[in-house]
Design an enzyme around this catalytic site. Structure first.
Site, PDB file in Angstrom:
ATOM      1  N   HIS A   1     101.030 -84.688  51.147  1.00 49.91           N
ATOM      2  CA  HIS A   1     102.258 -84.639  51.935  1.00 49.91           C
ATOM      3  C   HIS A   1     103.355 -83.848  51.216  1.00 49.91           C
ATOM      4  CE1 HIS A   1     103.336 -86.114  55.855  1.00 49.91           C
ATOM      5  NE2 HIS A   1     104.571 -86.340  55.454  1.00 49.91           N
TER       6      HIS A   1
ATOM      7  N   LYS B   1      98.569 -85.747  65.632  1.00 48.70           N
ATOM      8  CA  LYS B   1      98.856 -87.102  66.088  1.00 48.70           C
ATOM      9  C   LYS B   1      98.826 -87.151  67.605  1.00 48.70           C
ATOM     10  CE  LYS B   1     101.586 -88.837  62.199  1.00 48.70           C
ATOM     11  NZ  LYS B   1     102.889 -89.402  61.783  1.00 48.70           N
TER      12      LYS B   1
ATOM     13  N   ARG C   1      98.370 -81.848  58.059  1.00 52.95           N
ATOM     14  CA  ARG C   1      98.294 -83.198  57.499  1.00 52.95           C
ATOM     15  C   ARG C   1      96.931 -83.421  56.847  1.00 52.95           C
ATOM     16  NH1 ARG C   1     100.489 -83.811  62.802  1.00 52.95           N
ATOM     17  NH2 ARG C   1     102.642 -84.577  62.797  1.00 52.95           N
TER      18      ARG C   1
ATOM     19  N   ARG D   1     102.898 -80.421  52.285  1.00 53.06           N
ATOM     20  CA  ARG D   1     103.428 -80.255  53.646  1.00 53.06           C
ATOM     21  C   ARG D   1     104.945 -80.094  53.599  1.00 53.06           C
ATOM     22  NH1 ARG D   1     102.381 -81.315  59.226  1.00 53.06           N
ATOM     23  NH2 ARG D   1     103.782 -82.833  60.198  1.00 53.06           N
TER      24      ARG D   1
END
Length: 299
Positions: free
Chosen positions: A241, A172, A148, A244
């Protein structure tokens, strides 16, 4: 301290949500409290009913918010009241069992392999100076590991094991994971460290820095990715993103196990990873149509 503040602290310190997620929850909750205060007369958590929440969501729909945004805001209120129930402040959740508008499944955008290979392999796409060497490393790390944006920004040199070709990130909820990376990144790392030390004259806490030796920041990385992807794709969205998404899609297209990709991405559950299988399925279906003697090639 208000119940709203207690809830936000709970998200920050117990759930360990990212700063971006916490801000989104706070904004949604502030909007709900403001609306409820107008409807009820004065906001109080025990005065809110299912009709209050339903009225707010209908109000948002009339303002033109998308079903996805409506779902997110409903989730905020539901989470808030789940927290209040846990704290024995209320006995029930007025946001439970609401009928919400259907959310159309959105397939993730990704860049095709050929285009990314052109970007990373062709000469002239990145300058030979410090910024160019750093920017190529940024793109290679995103595509090579699927990390990320926040994880990339906070990388430190000690987080990278060049011998085993592994990278350690704190994702996270402060969950650590170890990700393998392509061997070519070692050469890019070596070139970058030389260029960085020459540029700023000293070693830094963070791996990726600006020309002045400060930690790279979100807007800078976004600019780097957008500019670089603009050379090889016409996708409207060109963000970290997207890289990703591309990492996950390419892994699955090459036969990677879904559970393995889940762990590499740091997803909490398999459902978050399964969105990428839709793209893989489309590729398989196209292959079937082209290859099978009775495949419907025109549809």
């Amino acid at each position: 301290m208000s119940y709203q503040e207690s809830f936000i602290n709970y998200l920050k310190y117990e759930k360990r949500y990212s700063a971006h997620t916490v801000v989104a929850y706070k904004n949604d909750l502030d909007q709900f409290v403001e609306y409820s205060a107008i409807v009820i007369g004065e906001f109080h958590v025990k005065a809110v009913t299912t009709d209050t929440v339903r009225g707010w969501l209908l109000h948002l729909m009339e303002q033109g918010l998308t079903p996805r945004s409506i779902h997110r805001k409903a989730t905020t209120v539901k989470s808030f009241y789940n927290f209040l129930m846990r704290e024995d402040v209320v006995e029930s959740n007025p946001a439970s069992n609401l009928t919400l508008p259907k959310v159309r499944k959105k397939l993730p955008n990704f860049v095709d392999e050929k285009s990314l290979n052109h970007l990373l392999d062709d000469l002239g796409n990145f300058d030979d100076d410090f910024s160019g060497v750093r920017d190529k490393l940024i793109l290679s790390l995103f595509y090579g590991t699927g990390i990320r944006l926040s994880e990339l920004i906070n990388l430190k040199e000690r987080d990278i094991d060049t011998r085993e070709k592994l990278i350690r990130v704190l994702g996270k909820r402060q969950k650590e994971r170890i990700i393998p990376y392509p061997s070519e990144i070692n050469n890019l790392l070596e070139n970058y460290v030389i260029a960085r030390n020459k540029q700023i004259g000293y070693k830094t806490d963070f791996l990726l820095v600006t020309e002045k030796g400060k930690q790279v920041y979100e807007k800078l990385v976004y600019r780097v990715v957008k500019k670089s992807l603009g050379k090889v794709t016409s996708l409207e969205k060109k963000s970290p993103h997207v890289l990703r998404h591309t990492y996950a899609t390419h892994l699955l297209n090459k036969g990677a196990d879904l559970n393995a990709v889940k762990e590499l991405l740091g997803h909490a559950n398999l459902a978050a990873t399964q969105v990428y299988t839709h793209t893989t399925f489309e590729k398989l279906r196209d292959s079937y149509k082209q290859a099978h003697p009775r495949g419907d090639k025109n549809n």
